[in-house]
Motif scaffolding. Structure first.
Motif, PDB file in Angstrom:
ATOM      1  N   ILE A  30       0.731  -0.580  -0.287  1.00 24.76           N
ATOM      2  CA  ILE A  30       0.053   0.174  -0.095  1.00 24.76           C
ATOM      3  C   ILE A  30       0.923   1.279   0.082  1.00 24.76           C
ATOM      4  O   ILE A  30       2.136   1.335   1.020  1.00 24.76           O
ATOM      5  CB  ILE A  30      -1.076  -0.227   0.976  1.00 24.76           C
ATOM      6  CG1 ILE A  30      -1.773  -1.316   1.253  1.00 24.76           C
ATOM      7  CG2 ILE A  30      -1.957   1.288   1.358  1.00 24.76           C
ATOM      8  CD1 ILE A  30      -2.510  -1.664   0.455  1.00 24.76           C
ATOM      9  N   LEU A  31       0.722   1.983  -0.861  1.00 27.41           N
ATOM     10  CA  LEU A  31       1.710   3.224  -1.169  1.00 27.41           C
ATOM     11  C   LEU A  31       1.283   4.715  -0.010  1.00 27.41           C
ATOM     12  O   LEU A  31       0.307   4.160   0.363  1.00 27.41           O
ATOM     13  CB  LEU A  31       0.952   3.741  -2.770  1.00 27.41           C
ATOM     14  CG  LEU A  31       1.823   2.443  -3.861  1.00 27.41           C
ATOM     15  CD1 LEU A  31       1.715   3.837  -5.265  1.00 27.41           C
ATOM     16  CD2 LEU A  31       3.209   2.187  -3.636  1.00 27.41           C
ATOM     17  N   PRO A  32       2.609   5.168  -0.017  1.00 22.61           N
ATOM     18  CA  PRO A  32       2.064   5.832   0.968  1.00 22.61           C
ATOM     19  C   PRO A  32       1.031   7.362   1.142  1.00 22.61           C
ATOM     20  O   PRO A  32       0.534   7.535   2.150  1.00 22.61           O
ATOM     21  CB  PRO A  32       3.751   6.303   1.515  1.00 22.61           C
ATOM     22  CG  PRO A  32       4.836   5.668   0.745  1.00 22.61           C
ATOM     23  CD  PRO A  32       3.602   5.386  -0.247  1.00 22.61           C
ATOM     24  N   GLY A  33       1.016   7.588  -0.053  1.00 25.67           N
ATOM     25  CA  GLY A  33      -0.760   8.477  -0.336  1.00 25.67           C
ATOM     26  C   GLY A  33      -1.880   7.610   0.120  1.00 25.67           C
ATOM     27  O   GLY A  33      -3.079   7.989   0.482  1.00 25.67           O
ATOM     28  N   GLU A  34      -1.577   6.097  -0.950  1.00 25.91           N
ATOM     29  CA  GLU A  34      -2.852   5.180  -0.175  1.00 25.91           C
ATOM     30  C   GLU A  34      -2.772   5.393   0.947  1.00 25.91           C
ATOM     31  O   GLU A  34      -4.743   5.204   1.580  1.00 25.91           O
ATOM     32  CB  GLU A  34      -2.692   3.578  -1.092  1.00 25.91           C
ATOM     33  CG  GLU A  34      -2.706   4.248  -2.476  1.00 25.91           C
ATOM     34  CD  GLU A  34      -2.338   2.687  -2.970  1.00 25.91           C
ATOM     35  OE1 GLU A  34      -3.103   2.594  -4.507  1.00 25.91           O
ATOM     36  OE2 GLU A  34      -1.126   2.149  -2.460  1.00 25.91           O
ATOM     37  N   ARG A  35      -2.199   5.094   1.713  1.00 24.26           N
ATOM     38  CA  ARG A  35      -2.446   4.535   3.424  1.00 24.26           C
ATOM     39  C   ARG A  35      -2.982   5.986   4.060  1.00 24.26           C
ATOM     40  O   ARG A  35      -3.303   5.920   4.989  1.00 24.26           O
ATOM     41  CB  ARG A  35      -1.263   4.422   3.991  1.00 24.26           C
ATOM     42  CG  ARG A  35      -1.299   4.041   5.250  1.00 24.26           C
ATOM     43  CD  ARG A  35       0.407   2.713   5.721  1.00 24.26           C
ATOM     44  NE  ARG A  35       0.898   2.466   5.362  1.00 24.26           N
ATOM     45  CZ  ARG A  35       0.183   0.901   4.965  1.00 24.26           C
ATOM     46  NH1 ARG A  35      -1.021   0.083   5.754  1.00 24.26           N
ATOM     47  NH2 ARG A  35       0.782   0.205   4.339  1.00 24.26           N
TER      48      ARG A  35
ATOM     49  N   PHE B 236      -5.039  13.518  -3.020  1.00 23.54           N
ATOM     50  CA  PHE B 236      -3.785  13.392  -2.390  1.00 23.54           C
ATOM     51  C   PHE B 236      -2.713  13.225  -3.259  1.00 23.54           C
ATOM     52  O   PHE B 236      -2.599  13.130  -4.507  1.00 23.54           O
ATOM     53  CB  PHE B 236      -4.361  12.376  -1.625  1.00 23.54           C
ATOM     54  CG  PHE B 236      -5.429  12.502  -0.317  1.00 23.54           C
ATOM     55  CD1 PHE B 236      -5.227  12.090   0.628  1.00 23.54           C
ATOM     56  CD2 PHE B 236      -6.682  12.089  -1.241  1.00 23.54           C
ATOM     57  CE1 PHE B 236      -6.490  12.675   1.971  1.00 23.54           C
ATOM     58  CE2 PHE B 236      -7.967  12.609  -0.146  1.00 23.54           C
ATOM     59  CZ  PHE B 236      -7.602  12.676   1.036  1.00 23.54           C
ATOM     60  N   GLU B 237      -1.234  13.263  -2.820  1.00 25.63           N
ATOM     61  CA  GLU B 237      -0.435  12.634  -3.239  1.00 25.63           C
ATOM     62  C   GLU B 237       0.063  11.341  -3.430  1.00 25.63           C
ATOM     63  O   GLU B 237      -1.032  10.318  -2.966  1.00 25.63           O
ATOM     64  CB  GLU B 237       1.290  13.550  -2.429  1.00 25.63           C
ATOM     65  CG  GLU B 237       1.203  14.961  -2.361  1.00 25.63           C
ATOM     66  CD  GLU B 237       1.985  15.772  -2.383  1.00 25.63           C
ATOM     67  OE1 GLU B 237       3.366  14.934  -2.337  1.00 25.63           O
ATOM     68  OE2 GLU B 237       2.278  17.025  -2.066  1.00 25.63           O
TER      69      GLU B 237
ATOM     70  N   GLU C 205       2.748  10.934   2.315  1.00 20.93           N
ATOM     71  CA  GLU C 205       1.605  10.981   3.076  1.00 20.93           C
ATOM     72  C   GLU C 205       0.623  12.639   2.831  1.00 20.93           C
ATOM     73  O   GLU C 205       1.575  13.720   4.197  1.00 20.93           O
ATOM     74  CB  GLU C 205       1.731  10.787   3.949  1.00 20.93           C
ATOM     75  CG  GLU C 205       1.871   8.680   4.701  1.00 20.93           C
ATOM     76  CD  GLU C 205       2.277   8.808   5.496  1.00 20.93           C
ATOM     77  OE1 GLU C 205       2.293   9.459   6.329  1.00 20.93           O
ATOM     78  OE2 GLU C 205       2.524   7.458   5.697  1.00 20.93           O
ATOM     79  N   ALA C 206       0.230  13.418   2.150  1.00 25.01           N
ATOM     80  CA  ALA C 206      -0.129  14.391   2.444  1.00 25.01           C
ATOM     81  C   ALA C 206      -1.419  15.023   1.355  1.00 25.01           C
ATOM     82  O   ALA C 206      -1.709  14.298   0.435  1.00 25.01           O
ATOM     83  CB  ALA C 206       1.231  15.208   1.899  1.00 25.01           C
ATOM     84  N   GLU C 207      -2.453  15.587   1.726  1.00 25.01           N
ATOM     85  CA  GLU C 207      -3.673  15.916   0.787  1.00 25.01           C
ATOM     86  C   GLU C 207      -3.337  17.680   0.052  1.00 25.01           C
ATOM     87  O   GLU C 207      -2.308  18.875   0.771  1.00 25.01           O
ATOM     88  CB  GLU C 207      -4.203  16.413   1.970  1.00 25.01           C
ATOM     89  CG  GLU C 207      -5.943  16.623   1.044  1.00 25.01           C
ATOM     90  CD  GLU C 207      -7.438  16.575   2.090  1.00 25.01           C
ATOM     91  OE1 GLU C 207      -8.319  16.772   1.029  1.00 25.01           O
ATOM     92  OE2 GLU C 207      -6.641  16.057   3.118  1.00 25.01           O
TER      93      GLU C 207
END
Length: 261
Positions: A31-36, A234-235, A239-241
């Motif tokens: 699960i990619l950082p942005g997905e998580r 989201f990126e 981990e950023a919106e």
């Protein structure tokens, strides 16, 4: 369909039916950082929901989502991918089925609380099919539900169409070789700064796929035209919106979206 659409359909479907590629997807559970970050941000909406996982592939997101949602269904156009999921999750084999996102008549209107189309799966469908898919997804999402997906963005192509390799690359020679191959496969691609979308042979699976890249404003317009409302962005690898303004000027290769139905 245009010639490019026909070529996209044939090449992309044959790629996702290839045994070696199916096996590769069957092993993935990352699960990619942005997905998580996205899933955690929307956890209250996901918990106990009835979720449809479109383009499920080899079940990369399945185990993660089964721990959160109330009812899970995974679909894919590729019979081979669906079979891989059934083998990987034998106790949940009945939760997977072959289905084309452009015709989901097997599902009634407002059937799902959440629809997920991850890993840029929407980008491997011809243009008109993409618009049809968005309308179908809107039909099967309950009012007040969510559509979560990711898509490639055209501004990121500018660096790859640059005439020279990146001098700051850790492997200049490899970067130069990939750039030559990219140019060779995309000799007919023009006007990426002004067209709403571009069909590009990028390096995915050794240039086997034709990928749909959208201008940021095109993504938002297509969602609005399909009847979706507010959109959170989201990126992908961080981990950023993102704000709407930041998204419209982004150079990210792709981004994630959560659109309200």
């Amino acid at each position: 369909m245009t010639l490019n659409d026909n070529k996209l359909e044939v090449l992309n479907q044959s790629t996702y039916r290839n045994k070696a590629i199916v096996a590769q997807y069957q092993r993935r559970a990352d699960i990619l950082p942005g997905e998580r970050f996205l899933f955690q941000s929307l956890k209250q909406r996901l918990q106990g929901s009835r979720l449809l996982d479109i383009g499920v592939g080899g079940g990369r997101t399945t185990a993660y989502l089964l721990d959160i949602v109330g009812q899970y269904t995974g679909i894919d156009l590729s019979h081979e991918m669906v079979d891989a999921c059934k083998i990987r999750f034998p106790d949940r084999a009945g939760d997977f089925r072959q289905c084309d996102v452009r015709d989901m008549s097997v599902f009634e209107d407002a059937s799902f609380d959440v629809v997920l189309f991850s890993f840029n799966g929407l980008d491997y469908i011809p243009h008109q099919g993409r618009l049809t898919a968005l309308q179908e997804i809107r039909r099967i999402v309950k009012p007040g539900g969510l559509f979560i997906f990711s898509t490639h963005l055209t501004p990121s192509l500018k660096s790859r169409f640059a005439p020279t390799a990146n001098p700051n690359s850790d492997n200049w020679l490899s970067d130069w070789r990939l750039r030559l191959l990219f140019h060779w496969h995309n000799l007919r691609v023009r006007d990426i700064d002004t067209t709403a979308y571009s069909l590009v042979r990028d390096a995915s699976h050794n240039f086997r796929l034709i990928t749909y890249y959208s201008q940021p404003e095109t993504v938002l317009k297509q969602l609005a035209d399909a009847g979706f409302g507010a959109v959170r962005i989201f990126e992908n690898y961080r981990e950023a919106e993102m704000t709407r303004g930041a998204f419209l000027t982004t150079q990210l290769n792709w981004a994630y979206f959560a659109a309200e139905a």
